[in-house]
Design a protein around this motif. Sequence first.
Motif, PDB file in Angstrom:
ATOM      1  N   SER A  91      31.376  29.511  41.349  1.00 23.31           N
ATOM      2  CA  SER A  91      31.664  30.459  42.426  1.00 23.31           C
ATOM      3  C   SER A  91      33.091  30.290  42.921  1.00 23.31           C
ATOM      4  N   PHE A  92      33.803  31.413  42.993  1.00 17.97           N
ATOM      5  CA  PHE A  92      35.147  31.424  43.571  1.00 17.97           C
ATOM      6  C   PHE A  92      35.171  32.148  44.916  1.00 17.97           C
ATOM      7  N   ASN A 134      36.817  43.298  42.890  1.00 20.67           N
ATOM      8  CA  ASN A 134      37.270  42.458  41.778  1.00 20.67           C
ATOM      9  C   ASN A 134      38.160  43.217  40.799  1.00 20.67           C
ATOM     10  N   ASP A 135      37.554  44.067  39.970  1.00 18.56           N
ATOM     11  CA  ASP A 135      38.360  44.707  38.930  1.00 18.56           C
ATOM     12  C   ASP A 135      37.695  45.954  38.375  1.00 18.56           C
ATOM     13  N   ALA A 174      43.017  44.704  38.355  1.00 14.44           N
ATOM     14  CA  ALA A 174      42.365  43.700  39.196  1.00 14.44           C
ATOM     15  C   ALA A 174      43.022  43.617  40.562  1.00 14.44           C
ATOM     16  N   THR A 175      42.228  43.257  41.549  1.00 12.89           N
ATOM     17  CA  THR A 175      42.736  42.894  42.868  1.00 12.89           C
ATOM     18  C   THR A 175      43.134  41.420  42.845  1.00 12.89           C
ATOM     19  N   PRO A 176      43.814  40.924  43.885  1.00 14.70           N
ATOM     20  CA  PRO A 176      44.057  39.480  43.959  1.00 14.70           C
ATOM     21  C   PRO A 176      42.768  38.665  43.942  1.00 14.70           C
ATOM     22  N   THR A 177      41.710  39.178  44.570  1.00  8.88           N
ATOM     23  CA  THR A 177      40.431  38.469  44.542  1.00  8.88           C
ATOM     24  C   THR A 177      39.896  38.374  43.120  1.00  8.88           C
ATOM     25  N   GLY A 178      40.088  39.423  42.326  1.00 11.48           N
ATOM     26  CA  GLY A 178      39.592  39.439  40.957  1.00 11.48           C
ATOM     27  C   GLY A 178      40.523  38.813  39.940  1.00 11.48           C
ATOM     28  N   SER A 179      41.645  38.247  40.399  1.00 14.65           N
ATOM     29  CA  SER A 179      42.636  37.738  39.439  1.00 14.65           C
ATOM     30  C   SER A 179      42.177  36.483  38.720  1.00 14.65           C
ATOM     31  N   THR A 180      41.128  35.798  39.219  1.00 15.14           N
ATOM     32  CA  THR A 180      40.661  34.586  38.550  1.00 15.14           C
ATOM     33  C   THR A 180      39.559  34.874  37.533  1.00 15.14           C
ATOM     34  N   GLY A 181      39.252  36.132  37.318  1.00 16.66           N
ATOM     35  CA  GLY A 181      38.190  36.490  36.392  1.00 16.66           C
ATOM     36  C   GLY A 181      38.741  36.954  35.059  1.00 16.66           C
ATOM     37  N   LEU A 182      38.376  38.183  34.704  1.00 11.84           N
ATOM     38  CA  LEU A 182      38.761  38.722  33.402  1.00 11.84           C
ATOM     39  C   LEU A 182      40.266  38.756  33.220  1.00 11.84           C
ATOM     40  N   SER A 183      41.002  39.139  34.249  1.00 14.87           N
ATOM     41  CA  SER A 183      42.451  39.281  34.093  1.00 14.87           C
ATOM     42  C   SER A 183      43.112  37.938  33.793  1.00 14.87           C
ATOM     43  N   GLY A 187      45.351  36.572  30.248  1.00 12.67           N
ATOM     44  CA  GLY A 187      46.767  36.243  30.388  1.00 12.67           C
ATOM     45  C   GLY A 187      47.414  36.748  31.649  1.00 12.67           C
ATOM     46  N   GLY A 188      46.623  37.281  32.574  1.00 13.81           N
ATOM     47  CA  GLY A 188      47.194  37.753  33.821  1.00 13.81           C
ATOM     48  C   GLY A 188      47.489  36.610  34.769  1.00 13.81           C
TER      49      GLY A 188
END
Length: 565
Positions: A91-92, A134-135, A174-183, A187-188
């Motif tokens: 969980s993030f 998220n994205d 992606a949003t900043p919240t979603g930046s730790t997921g798929l993006s 390589g994002g």
Amino acid sequence: MHGRRLATTEEIIAVTSPESQDALAVLEAWVDGRDIDLSVVDVGNDVGDVYTPSRATLGVTLGGDGTFLEGIKTFAPRGIPLLGINAGTLSFLARVEPEHLTDALDEVLKGRATVDSRQQLHTEAPGVDATGINDVMVEHVPPENPIDRKVTRLDVFLDDEYVGEFEGTGLAVATPTGSTGLSLSAGGPIHYPANNQSLELVPLHTHALGTRPVVLDASTTLRLVTQGTASLLVDGGRAHTYLAEGAVVTVTGADRLAHVVRTSFDDHFFTAVTQKLGWSAREAGDQGPRDLLEPDGPTPTPDLVERARAVAEEAALSVGDVLSDLHGQVESVEFKSDKADIVTEADHQSDRIITTVIGNEFPDHGIFTEESERVYRDSPYTWVVDPLDGTGNFAHGNPNYAVSIALLEGREPVMGVVYVPETGELFSARADDAAYENDVRLATTDRSTLDVSMLISGYDPDGSFLSHFYQQSRGVRRLGCAALNLCYLASGSADAVWEYDTYPWDVAAGVCIARAAGATITDEQGEPYTVTLDTDERKPLLGSNGPLHDSLLAHLAEADPDVTG
């Protein structure tokens, strides 16, 4: 949204996952005996049947990030702040562990939590009109025959500018919240999510080595045009459709932000990244060389008055959004018939938040407010509060209204804060120091003659002040807000202020601010103005930059001999 508002929480709505029964039992035991209602909703169901818009509501999710995302989906459109309890695994987003649930809620009710404003994105496409935190993913549709073509081409536009053709598995926004997921896996960059209003465009499995992610402002309109069939998913499938060739997907930052509650019991963002993603810039649990950030020697403890000013500023700011939202309703067609009710509600909500915050932080101090029963304490300190000064202006959609909070030691104002929600002006002072508007130090003017001076009048029942002084000066203005009148005297926007009669909550904070800026404040006889806590006594007030004061008193006596005796 300001975390101090959470101190007045009346209701908790908990969205629960099937594996969260132990955490739910802890929450139910915590609520028992408190004046807070609890409603429980299974994840995936809407909260509309249990939510009452007029109540101060806190959303809680018990589960992992999937449950948290479902909570955002239902709470964010209603402006409900959300506290995530991690009863899941990886969980993030939900970063309070179940063993800290009650401590975190205690902190929330004391008004000591913070609220992050999280950027959301809004997506429109054929068959989809959705908001997510998220994205958005636009990907190829897997072919029935595994040896057929597995890529998609997308033309991308940012506002009116053509970015180019992207060929590969697809694209993620992606949003900043979603930046730790798929993006991130594609390589994002990692975006620190708190109060970060941006989006990022990330190619998925691109066939061009030089293609890189693009970071853009959330107000940018992003358009993706398919060159073949594609699959569209928002927040991992919470909205989904298949797109035909030539379909246009529009993505931009959502107007409504999501409010995420953070407490001192949360795992910090980079702690979560380190522990769950192997972030190699630090070890798990490493808090870094804190001494590099600390000043030499111990940090001084604020004295009582300085602490009171900080609490008053936070309390005033915390009601700003409440008042602004209700202020926007008074002139709408939908609410015109309920205008008086809206003003009453604004007074009530503002008063309740401010007095709760003060009571939590200074339980031994008295509180004297226009809107509620006086709280007596065996203490030399009394707070004097006007939760909405300028109700007439407020009721007619005029922006000249304010929140006024003062601290008295005996009968002397030792601290004052005045906040103007519609302009963002935050005036503050302590009696033994300077006065400020936000971070700008204030000082009164040095004009010494009436003919070059601008005056402000408060209540002037027969118009004598206006008629006698208008021709003698460069004008007499009336704002309809006594607290703001005194602040404008302090800032040099006016040279003098006259109030025919005042209540203590009208002027206590403004008197402190104006005097700290150099103003002279007296009664109509020229005697120093004192704040009385007797609600049956209304007192005249004359404030000036100092050099004008004797002239003002003389003209005031000529204008109405009965006023000055």
